[in-house]
Design a protein around this motif. Sequence first.
Motif, mmCIF file in Angstrom:
data_model
loop_
_atom_site.group_PDB
_atom_site.id
_atom_site.type_symbol
_atom_site.label_atom_id
_atom_site.label_comp_id
_atom_site.label_asym_id
_atom_site.label_seq_id
_atom_site.Cartn_x
_atom_site.Cartn_y
_atom_site.Cartn_z
ATOM 1 N N ILE A 154 0.840 -1.209 0.000
ATOM 2 C CA ILE A 154 0.000 0.000 0.000
ATOM 3 C C ILE A 154 0.870 1.252 0.000
ATOM 4 C CG2 ILE A 154 -1.624 1.366 1.393
ATOM 5 C CD1 ILE A 154 -2.857 -1.332 2.284
ATOM 6 N N LYS A 155 1.942 1.232 0.810
ATOM 7 C CA LYS A 155 2.844 2.389 0.876
ATOM 8 C C LYS A 155 3.561 2.614 -0.449
ATOM 9 C CE LYS A 155 4.821 0.671 4.576
ATOM 10 N NZ LYS A 155 5.678 0.476 5.756
ATOM 11 N N ILE A 156 3.974 1.516 -1.078
ATOM 12 C CA ILE A 156 4.667 1.614 -2.365
ATOM 13 C C ILE A 156 3.732 2.212 -3.426
ATOM 14 C CG2 ILE A 156 5.690 0.265 -4.245
ATOM 15 C CD1 ILE A 156 6.718 -1.672 -2.073
ATOM 16 N N ILE A 157 2.500 1.728 -3.463
ATOM 17 C CA ILE A 157 1.514 2.231 -4.429
ATOM 18 C C ILE A 157 1.246 3.716 -4.189
ATOM 19 C CG2 ILE A 157 -0.920 2.090 -5.141
ATOM 20 C CD1 ILE A 157 -0.716 -0.959 -4.568
ATOM 21 N N ALA A 158 1.124 4.120 -2.909
ATOM 22 C CA ALA A 158 0.852 5.524 -2.574
ATOM 23 C C ALA A 158 1.983 6.432 -3.041
ATOM 24 C CB ALA A 158 0.651 5.666 -1.068
ATOM 25 N N LEU A 159 3.226 6.026 -2.796
ATOM 26 C CA LEU A 159 4.366 6.841 -3.207
ATOM 27 C C LEU A 159 4.510 6.865 -4.728
ATOM 28 C CD1 LEU A 159 6.919 5.840 -0.449
ATOM 29 C CD2 LEU A 159 5.902 8.088 -0.781
ATOM 30 N N GLY A 160 4.160 5.746 -5.359
ATOM 31 C CA GLY A 160 4.161 5.717 -6.821
ATOM 32 C C GLY A 160 3.116 6.654 -7.392
ATOM 33 N N ALA A 161 1.914 6.657 -6.786
ATOM 34 C CA ALA A 161 0.836 7.551 -7.236
ATOM 35 C C ALA A 161 1.231 9.010 -7.062
ATOM 36 C CB ALA A 161 -0.444 7.248 -6.461
ATOM 37 N N PHE A 162 1.856 9.324 -5.903
ATOM 38 C CA PHE A 162 2.301 10.707 -5.678
ATOM 39 C C PHE A 162 3.332 11.122 -6.716
ATOM 40 C CE2 PHE A 162 5.575 13.537 -4.091
ATOM 41 C CZ PHE A 162 4.818 14.656 -3.770
ATOM 42 N N SER A 163 4.281 10.234 -7.008
ATOM 43 C CA SER A 163 5.345 10.549 -7.966
ATOM 44 C C SER A 163 4.770 10.851 -9.346
ATOM 45 C CB SER A 163 6.346 9.396 -8.052
ATOM 46 O OG SER A 163 6.991 9.197 -6.813
ATOM 47 N N ILE A 164 3.776 10.080 -9.761
ATOM 48 C CA ILE A 164 3.151 10.298 -11.073
ATOM 49 C C ILE A 164 2.431 11.633 -11.100
ATOM 50 C CG2 ILE A 164 1.327 9.486 -12.634
ATOM 51 C CD1 ILE A 164 2.074 6.605 -11.702
ATOM 52 N N VAL A 165 1.614 11.903 -10.071
ATOM 53 C CA VAL A 165 0.849 13.161 -10.014
ATOM 54 C C VAL A 165 1.798 14.353 -9.931
ATOM 55 C CG1 VAL A 165 -0.755 14.520 -8.618
ATOM 56 C CG2 VAL A 165 -1.203 12.094 -9.003
ATOM 57 N N ALA A 166 2.816 14.264 -9.054
ATOM 58 C CA ALA A 166 3.765 15.372 -8.896
ATOM 59 C C ALA A 166 4.544 15.607 -10.181
ATOM 60 C CB ALA A 166 4.721 15.081 -7.740
ATOM 61 N N GLY A 167 4.924 14.543 -10.862
ATOM 62 C CA GLY A 167 5.640 14.669 -12.133
ATOM 63 C C GLY A 167 4.802 15.359 -13.192
ATOM 64 N N LEU A 168 3.530 15.006 -13.265
ATOM 65 C CA LEU A 168 2.616 15.630 -14.234
ATOM 66 C C LEU A 168 2.388 17.103 -13.909
ATOM 67 C CD1 LEU A 168 0.006 12.739 -14.649
ATOM 68 C CD2 LEU A 168 1.761 13.446 -16.301
ATOM 69 N N ILE A 169 2.300 17.423 -12.594
ATOM 70 C CA ILE A 169 2.157 18.828 -12.181
ATOM 71 C C ILE A 169 3.397 19.612 -12.583
ATOM 72 C CG2 ILE A 169 2.090 20.368 -10.167
ATOM 73 C CD1 ILE A 169 0.333 18.250 -8.769
ATOM 74 N N CYS A 170 4.566 19.032 -12.326
ATOM 75 C CA CYS A 170 5.840 19.693 -12.621
ATOM 76 C C CYS A 170 5.977 19.989 -14.118
ATOM 77 C CB CYS A 170 6.985 18.828 -12.137
ATOM 78 S SG CYS A 170 8.573 19.669 -12.063
ATOM 79 N N LEU A 171 5.487 19.073 -14.938
ATOM 80 C CA LEU A 171 5.563 19.242 -16.393
ATOM 81 C C LEU A 171 4.434 20.100 -16.955
ATOM 82 C CD1 LEU A 171 6.516 15.565 -17.367
ATOM 83 C CD2 LEU A 171 8.026 17.577 -17.426
ATOM 84 N N GLY A 172 3.472 20.463 -16.093
ATOM 85 C CA GLY A 172 2.359 21.297 -16.532
ATOM 86 C C GLY A 172 1.290 20.549 -17.296
ATOM 87 N N LEU A 173 1.283 19.217 -17.200
ATOM 88 C CA LEU A 173 0.304 18.413 -17.939
ATOM 89 C C LEU A 173 -1.034 18.333 -17.215
ATOM 90 C CD1 LEU A 173 2.646 15.514 -19.143
ATOM 91 C CD2 LEU A 173 1.879 17.523 -20.431
ATOM 92 N N ILE A 174 -1.033 18.575 -15.897
ATOM 93 C CA ILE A 174 -2.288 18.680 -15.150
ATOM 94 C C ILE A 174 -2.211 19.909 -14.263
ATOM 95 C CG2 ILE A 174 -2.838 16.204 -15.182
ATOM 96 C CD1 ILE A 174 -1.671 15.945 -12.389
ATOM 97 N N GLY A 175 -3.370 20.473 -13.907
ATOM 98 C CA GLY A 175 -3.415 21.703 -13.124
ATOM 99 C C GLY A 175 -3.342 22.935 -14.014
ATOM 100 N N ASP A 176 -3.518 24.098 -13.403
ATOM 101 C CA ASP A 176 -3.551 25.363 -14.152
ATOM 102 C C ASP A 176 -2.254 26.156 -14.050
ATOM 103 O OD1 ASP A 176 -6.234 24.812 -14.783
ATOM 104 O OD2 ASP A 176 -6.905 25.704 -12.878
ATOM 105 N N GLN A 177 -1.265 25.615 -13.408
ATOM 106 C CA GLN A 177 -0.041 26.372 -13.136
ATOM 107 C C GLN A 177 0.933 26.428 -14.309
ATOM 108 O OE1 GLN A 177 -0.714 23.327 -11.865
ATOM 109 N NE2 GLN A 177 0.840 22.249 -13.066
ATOM 110 N N GLY A 178 0.736 25.552 -15.293
ATOM 111 C CA GLY A 178 1.652 25.495 -16.427
ATOM 112 C C GLY A 178 2.940 24.778 -16.071
#
Length: 459
Positions: A154-178
């Motif tokens: 469960i912990k591994i899946i949670a950290l994997g999910a965070f990494s994917i979401v954070a990576g997409l935010i950083c690249l501007g692919l999700i969210g409004d921040q660019g």
Amino acid sequence: MNESKMNRGLKNRHLQLISLGGVIGSGYFLGTGYVLEKAGPAAILAYLLGGVIVLCVMLCLAELAVDKPVSGSFVTYAKEHISSTWACGVGWAYWTTWVAYVPSEMIAAGIIMNHFLPEVSQLWWAVFFGLLVTILNLFHVDKFGESEFWLSLIKIIALGAFSIVAGLICLGLIGDQGYIGTKVLLGGGGFAPNGYWSIVLTMVIILVNFQGTEIIGLAAGECEKPEKSIPIAVRNVTWRIIALYIIPISLLISILPWDQASLEESVFAAAVSQYGFTHFGAFFAFVILTAAISCSNSGLYGAARALHALARMDMAPHTLGHINKNGMPSRSILVSICACWAVILLYSFNPDSALYTYLLAVSGFTGAIAWISICWSQYRSRKQRIAAGTVGKLRYKTPFFPYVTLFGIWAQVFCLVVMVFDPDLRESLYAGLPMLLIPMACYRLRQRRRAASAARVFH
């Protein structure tokens, strides 16, 4: 008390994830903010350096555990290759570490559940989780391994999910921040806003977080094929530290300014919440709860095996060396959990108790001593084999000997020296020394009395 009675019921997949139970506790999800506050983005280097030290320790442990896979491994190795007195001190100090740390995880779980069901106090939740962890540890060892496998997953899946979401935010692919890139990472005073000495200080703190990887060795006497499972587990610990520490934290400080990190909530939840993903807060509350139970589970396992090893070597009451019909050291488990409950009750009567803080501070020092002991035992063992010409009989050899071993020892000695000069870390040193020295002194005194009694009988 025969080692052969221990139930070798841990499968390879169990062993692969058991060490993660101790490494990724609630402190990782809640305490990362403190690490970032100390070092800023340079915390990444501290985690990398800490990971290198962990790798050295694990490579040394693998050689010893494959050669002699016994429960309570590194306590036994210390007796055989260093001295009985040192083994007694290290064993009791290690047991004290988990007895202090497991209650903190149970209390963290109680606090989380109290938010969801405030009519039940956090103390009763802590006691409930204590009972749950006790039951899991008293069943067949394969049941413990299975529970820890799924909790860690469960912990591994949670950290994997965070990494994917954070990576997409950083690249501007999700969210409004660019596209963010390195604007957040380097925008708050550069890579090392508090100077590069903060990396050294933070590395000491991070080594406390990494404690738990050595449980692989404690489990050696209960896994099915240690000669295959342990080397694989050691290699996997290395890349898992990179995957579950380095990558998530690198992405975390790429989307959350380091000076906004705090201890009041999980920085992982806070980071994605400010980009509109508010449901992550509830999700990470569940993950932190899982992490707390998992860390308590594996911590109690480690404490009980260390205490059982001490009893087998006549360094603790003989009755604690008892193995029940399931092949479990049930009395060592019960004594360890009772000690944990005593600390929980101490906390309930006085949450600001100096004794509780004292016990918790021990983990910084005693964890380093246990790891130094592992490397030292491997160094002495290999030297003995070289002298005897039996190195070729080893089924697993620590690579680049003696450089890996010596680096593992002296890097941690350096960390202990750093503790002396840092006011925040000095308490850990002062708290830990008595836990190491008092059992050593008691053991030496008892041995001298026994020798004197034997001499009188002889004459």
